[in-house]
Scaffold this motif. Structure first.
Motif, PDB file in Angstrom:
ATOM      1  N   ALA A  83       7.273 -23.811  -2.787  1.00  0.00           N
ATOM      2  CA  ALA A  83       7.684 -22.666  -2.836  1.00  0.00           C
ATOM      3  C   ALA A  83       6.632 -21.582  -3.466  1.00  0.00           C
ATOM      4  N   ILE A  84       5.941 -22.069  -4.523  1.00  0.00           N
ATOM      5  CA  ILE A  84       4.954 -21.525  -5.249  1.00  0.00           C
ATOM      6  C   ILE A  84       3.857 -21.273  -4.195  1.00  0.00           C
ATOM      7  N   ASN A  85       3.305 -22.349  -3.304  1.00  0.00           N
ATOM      8  CA  ASN A  85       2.221 -22.369  -2.229  1.00  0.00           C
ATOM      9  C   ASN A  85       2.457 -21.456  -1.553  1.00  0.00           C
ATOM     10  N   GLY A  86       3.929 -21.269  -0.898  1.00  0.00           N
ATOM     11  CA  GLY A  86       4.373 -20.545   0.541  1.00  0.00           C
ATOM     12  C   GLY A  86       4.580 -19.181  -0.089  1.00  0.00           C
ATOM     13  N   ASN A  87       4.611 -18.596  -1.492  1.00  0.00           N
ATOM     14  CA  ASN A  87       4.881 -17.298  -1.779  1.00  0.00           C
ATOM     15  C   ASN A  87       3.671 -16.918  -2.634  1.00  0.00           C
ATOM     16  N   GLU A  97      13.221 -19.422  -3.574  1.00  0.00           N
ATOM     17  CA  GLU A  97      13.260 -20.261  -2.422  1.00  0.00           C
ATOM     18  C   GLU A  97      13.202 -21.885  -3.269  1.00  0.00           C
ATOM     19  N   GLY A  98      12.538 -21.982  -4.243  1.00  0.00           N
ATOM     20  CA  GLY A  98      12.400 -23.066  -4.795  1.00  0.00           C
ATOM     21  C   GLY A  98      13.626 -23.756  -5.176  1.00  0.00           C
ATOM     22  N   LEU A  99      14.601 -22.893  -5.972  1.00  0.00           N
ATOM     23  CA  LEU A  99      15.692 -23.078  -6.458  1.00  0.00           C
ATOM     24  C   LEU A  99      16.917 -23.497  -5.491  1.00  0.00           C
ATOM     25  N   GLU A 100      16.704 -22.479  -4.436  1.00  0.00           N
ATOM     26  CA  GLU A 100      17.768 -22.645  -3.273  1.00  0.00           C
ATOM     27  C   GLU A 100      17.507 -23.986  -2.512  1.00  0.00           C
ATOM     28  N   GLY A 101      16.417 -24.320  -2.267  1.00  0.00           N
ATOM     29  CA  GLY A 101      15.987 -25.707  -1.612  1.00  0.00           C
ATOM     30  C   GLY A 101      16.505 -26.860  -2.586  1.00  0.00           C
ATOM     31  N   PHE A 102      16.204 -26.784  -3.644  1.00  0.00           N
ATOM     32  CA  PHE A 102      16.849 -27.481  -4.807  1.00  0.00           C
ATOM     33  C   PHE A 102      18.255 -27.889  -4.728  1.00  0.00           C
TER      34      PHE A 102
END
Length: 207
Positions: A83-87, A97-102
């Motif tokens: 998510a960091i690399n994509g935003n 996004e990172g937390l949603e995925g997790f």
């Protein structure tokens, strides 16, 4: 190749493949029956290895469970890094996004579902509460590196603070998943983002 993309020696690669195969076998078994009804012999047979190999690598049933839990922590790190690399430049989207995925992956994980929906399993609960030190340390170290070696550019001390807080909060949701009426990823993004935004603002003022 390791999780960070670096080439690893053959022996280490073989060991990582073994661990992956065993943990995948454990996950398959957990979709079929409760953790309390799974033995090391069951896991060894499903993975296609001997019980002695399993004992040599994981030590005990508790060691196997801890390794599985560590993989859940790695899943958190991988989602946040992606998510960091994509935003780039958008802290709030990266956290959300990172937390949603997790949370989505954790909700579907058979061990987590066994813990949440099944009978009380103190050995599993301890892994993410009283005995969560290894998970916290492992995930914090990897997340700290992600915050330092990305567009965030946090210092080691700054990265450790946000990585540790994020890991503690995210893992706390495993035994008590987000309720249907709350958007936990967005709420946590609103809570955590100002710290990273302050880091970015301070760096811009120095340039």
């Amino acid at each position: 190749m390791s999780r960070n993309g670096a080439r690893i020696p053959y022996q280490e690669a073989a060991r990582e493949l073994l661990r992956t195969s065993v943990l995948d076998a454990m996950r398959e078994l957990l979709t079929e029956r409760d953790w309390s009804k799974i033995t090391l012999g069951d896991v060894a047979a499903r993975a296609g290895v001997s019980r002695q190999t399993l004992y040599n690598e994981f030590g005990s049933r508790a060691g196997l469970a801890q390794s599985y839990a560590l993989r859940l922590a790695d899943d958190l790190v991988d989602h946040v890094k992606t998510a960091i690399n994509g935003n780039v430049g958008d802290v709030r989207a990266a956290f959300r996004e990172g937390l949603e995925g997790f949370f989505l992956d954790a909700a579907g994980d058979p061990l987590v579902r066994s813990l949440v929906a099944g009978e009380v399993k103190l050995d599993l609960l301890r892994l993410i509460t009283l005995d969560a030190g290894p998970l916290l340390g492992h995930a914090t170290e990897r997340l700290s590196s992600a915050f330092q070696h990305s567009w965030v550019g946090a210092s080691a001390a700054e990265a450790d603070v946000i990585a540790h807080a994020l890991t503690r909060i995210a893992l706390s949701y495993i035994p008590t998943p987000p309720s249907a009426g709350r958007d936990a990823p967005s709420e946590l993004s609103l809570l955590l983002s100002p710290y990273v935004e302050a880091i970015l603002a301070a760096r811009e003022s120095e340039d």
